[in-house]
Design a protein around this motif. Structure first.
Motif, PDB file in Angstrom:
ATOM      1  N   PRO A 444      16.859  34.710  -6.074  1.00 49.14           N
ATOM      2  CA  PRO A 444      16.818  35.373  -5.101  1.00 49.14           C
ATOM      3  C   PRO A 444      15.154  36.038  -4.926  1.00 49.14           C
ATOM      4  CG  PRO A 444      18.805  35.959  -6.425  1.00 49.14           C
ATOM      5  CD  PRO A 444      18.000  35.216  -7.153  1.00 49.14           C
ATOM      6  N   LEU A 445      14.797  36.208  -3.563  1.00 47.66           N
ATOM      7  CA  LEU A 445      13.612  36.599  -3.435  1.00 47.66           C
ATOM      8  C   LEU A 445      13.555  37.995  -2.508  1.00 47.66           C
ATOM      9  CD1 LEU A 445      10.426  36.309  -2.773  1.00 47.66           C
ATOM     10  CD2 LEU A 445      10.932  35.058  -0.887  1.00 47.66           C
ATOM     11  N   LEU A 446      12.987  39.018  -3.064  1.00 46.97           N
ATOM     12  CA  LEU A 446      12.729  40.312  -2.285  1.00 46.97           C
ATOM     13  C   LEU A 446      11.576  40.452  -2.050  1.00 46.97           C
ATOM     14  CD1 LEU A 446      13.957  42.989  -1.316  1.00 46.97           C
ATOM     15  CD2 LEU A 446      13.256  44.066  -3.444  1.00 46.97           C
ATOM     16  N   LEU A 447      11.158  40.572  -0.711  1.00 50.96           N
ATOM     17  CA  LEU A 447       9.696  40.474   0.027  1.00 50.96           C
ATOM     18  C   LEU A 447       9.622  41.839   0.503  1.00 50.96           C
ATOM     19  CD1 LEU A 447       7.415  38.504   0.283  1.00 50.96           C
ATOM     20  CD2 LEU A 447       8.541  37.638   2.461  1.00 50.96           C
ATOM     21  N   ARG A 466      16.522  38.967 -12.375  1.00 48.77           N
ATOM     22  CA  ARG A 466      17.041  38.007 -11.629  1.00 48.77           C
ATOM     23  C   ARG A 466      16.508  37.919 -10.230  1.00 48.77           C
ATOM     24  NH1 ARG A 466      21.984  41.841 -12.054  1.00 48.77           N
ATOM     25  NH2 ARG A 466      20.455  43.205 -12.996  1.00 48.77           N
ATOM     26  N   VAL A 467      15.632  38.715 -10.056  1.00 45.51           N
ATOM     27  CA  VAL A 467      15.190  38.508  -8.538  1.00 45.51           C
ATOM     28  C   VAL A 467      13.464  38.464  -8.643  1.00 45.51           C
ATOM     29  CG1 VAL A 467      15.050  39.947  -6.319  1.00 45.51           C
ATOM     30  CG2 VAL A 467      17.261  39.771  -7.554  1.00 45.51           C
ATOM     31  N   GLU A 468      13.060  37.691  -7.707  1.00 42.65           N
ATOM     32  CA  GLU A 468      11.545  37.496  -7.639  1.00 42.65           C
ATOM     33  C   GLU A 468      11.239  38.630  -6.559  1.00 42.65           C
ATOM     34  OE1 GLU A 468       9.883  35.529  -9.069  1.00 42.65           O
ATOM     35  OE2 GLU A 468      11.145  33.927  -9.605  1.00 42.65           O
ATOM     36  N   ARG A 469      10.421  39.522  -7.036  1.00 43.72           N
ATOM     37  CA  ARG A 469       9.908  40.844  -6.101  1.00 43.72           C
ATOM     38  C   ARG A 469       8.406  40.408  -5.804  1.00 43.72           C
ATOM     39  NH1 ARG A 469      10.468  45.870  -9.261  1.00 43.72           N
ATOM     40  NH2 ARG A 469       9.624  44.558 -10.996  1.00 43.72           N
TER      41      ARG A 469
END
Length: 518
Positions: A444-447, A466-469
């Motif tokens: 998952p990507l948080l942008l 777990r998340v790409e920030r």
């Protein structure tokens, strides 16, 4: 999750093998799913009944949403290069593109005329074996085990996993898996063994297809293109395939199709008598439209043709199946690793079942619009006029190319939630990139965009494992912040002031509970 993988030649150990996921079927859907699972480190075995290099030599059309998804995994360049290496297919695609149309609805080539602004305005055409080669190379390169000449013949599941029975030319052996996914076609053994019903409608048309050397009596050639006649439909593709569709369905659809049967069908439809030599293959199919009542039964899941079959109008089948794999892969991987949010795996069927139902619906409509007769002639003429209207053309194009899909959202969600996150040029601390490139890892990507992302990224720190920030600048952003699922769909979005409580709720729903950093 641990996995014990024995050498293939040691029969003493074969029965002790344990994989996270066993996939029955090594076609495009199964191989794509294997690669998606391996992105997350899940021990994966693909079992393909056909020997390596064997299979029906079909040509596949890959549509916009599939190409967008391949781009988000870094695969689009390889697929484009592969099409360009097949001159006849590349030339055919260019001819369509020169006329401003990407494809057809019921043989009316008017789709996509107003799609110049689309992310992927043109499709790709590739032999099925080339698609398999590209996806197989990726899956095996990531560590998946792929075995040919091995057929899944049965299964037994319990609360801890599934025991899969595999038949080879040397006998049978069992394999243990946490989950089994049936990607084994419309006559799926996995679906039948799991007791999943397959309701739908039976055949009303029969199509025969083959690739061979065709000689027309009296000279001349079978032209490339589509033709609707009083007897049915004729089609010849640039790769040499000829297909004819008739509305008289024979009683016997199980006997092997012959070259003579195809030649006779060509004569009835076109009036031309032909002789066929050096046949590469001949096949027969119908417009039977069926869909699995459920995509999951315990630890057994279905994808691709095992979950849905329909008439191949508009080339939607492989795209529908590959989108199943993109949706399922990350969810099943999370379930295998442990700690997946409750209901995440079941959301696969909840999201994909309605999508396939709509495909069955539109293919039935296309078959009706392809029938011979003066009443349908009049309807088609009206349809041509309707497809010249931008709104109608866009509606039908989105149906065929999968770009109109929106998964469920709550009434108070941002309008982008459930839609596919459009690609966006970005500038990050590491340099220029694109939104699509930030999804290559399958996480998952948080942008957070244009200075509005600090609070967003800080709020998501407990999910950093777990998340790409990513904090970035964009010239024309369409949101302040986005949470993008691994399959490219938007899970959460905000504009202006950010409500971090709703973000944390979305992260918990899609990525699991927060964890302390470190």
């Amino acid at each position: 999750m641990a996995a014990s993988v024995a050498p293939m030649g040691n029969s003493e150990h074969l029965g002790r093998e344990h994989f996270g996921v066993v996939i029955a079927g090594g076609g495009p859907v199964g191989l794509l799913l294997a690669g998606e699972l391996r992105l997350h480190g899940i021990a994966t075995l693909v079992l393909e009944q056909a020997p390596q290099g064997q299979g029906e030599p079909r040509t596949l059309s890959l549509h916009a949403r599939t190409l967008e998804s391949l781009d988000r995994r870094g695969l689009l360049t390889d697929f484009t290069a592969a099409q360009d290496s097949v001159p006849g297919l590349a030339d055919y695609r260019r001819q369509l593109n020169d006329h401003g149309a990407r494809g057809h609805f019921a043989g009316i080539y008017q789709l996509g005329r107003n799609a110049a602004e689309a992310e992927q305005p043109h499709g790709l055409t590739l032999p099925r074996e080339v698609v398999k080669e590209l996806l197989g190379k990726r899956a095996e390169g990531l560590g998946a085990v792929v075995r040919h000449g091995q057929e899944v013949t049965g299964l037994e599941q319990d609360g801890d996993g599934v025991t899969v029975t595999v038949r080879t030319e040397d006998g049978s052996y069992p394999v243990r898996a946490d989950f089994l996914v049936g990607c084994d076609g419309g006559r799926s053994t996995v679906r039948k063994s799991a007791g999943i019903a397959f309701p739908g409608t039976g055949p009303s048309v029969v199509a025969r297809m083959g690739r061979a050397v065709f000689e027309v009596e009296g000279g001349g050639e079978l032209p490339i293109g589509w033709e609707r006649t009083d007897g049915g439909w004729y089609m010849r593709m640039p790769d040499g395939r000829v297909a004819v569709t008739e509305w008289e369905v024979p009683d016997d659809l199980e006997s092997p199709v012959t070259v003579a049967e195809l030649a006779e069908s060509i004569h009835r439809v076109t009036g031309l008598r032909v002789t066929l030599s050096d046949p590469e293959y001949v096949t027969r199919f119908t417009d039977s439209a069926r869909q699995a009542s459920s995509y999951r039964a315990g630890r057994v899941l279905l994808a691709g043709d095992a979950a849905h079959v329909h008439f191949p109008a508009g080339g939607q089948g492989v795209n529908l199946g590959m989108q199943d794999a993109f949706n399922l892969g990350w969810k099943l991987a999370a379930e295998c690793r442990g700690g997946a949010p409750e209901g995440l795996l079941d959301s696969y069927g909840a999201e994909r079942h309605p999508v396939a139902a709509r495909v069955l619906h539109n293919t039935r409509a296309q078959v009706a619009l392809m029938r011979p007769g003066p009443q349908v002639d009049a309807l088609r003429e009206m349809f041509v006029d309707l497809m010249g209207i931008d709104g109608v053309n866009t509606y039908l194009s989105e149906i065929i190319y999968g770009t109109g899909i929106r998964y469920g959202s709550a009434p108070d969600d941002h309008p982008l939630v459930g839609t596919f996150a459009r690609d966006l040029p970005l500038t990050t601390p590491g340099g220029p990139t694109r939104l699509a490139e930030l999804l290559r890892s399958g996480r998952p990507l948080l942008l957070g965009l244009n200075g509005g992302g600090s609070a967003v990224l800080d709020a998501a720190a407990p999910w950093s494992d777990r998340v790409e920030r990513v904090r970035a600048e964009a010239e024309r952003p369409y949101a302040t912040a986005l949470l993008v699922r691994p399959d490219g769909y938007t899970a959460w979005a905000a504009e202006g002031a950010v409500d971090t409580r709703s973000l944390r709720a979305a992260l918990t729903a899609w990525c699991g509970p927060e964890r302390a950093a470190g």
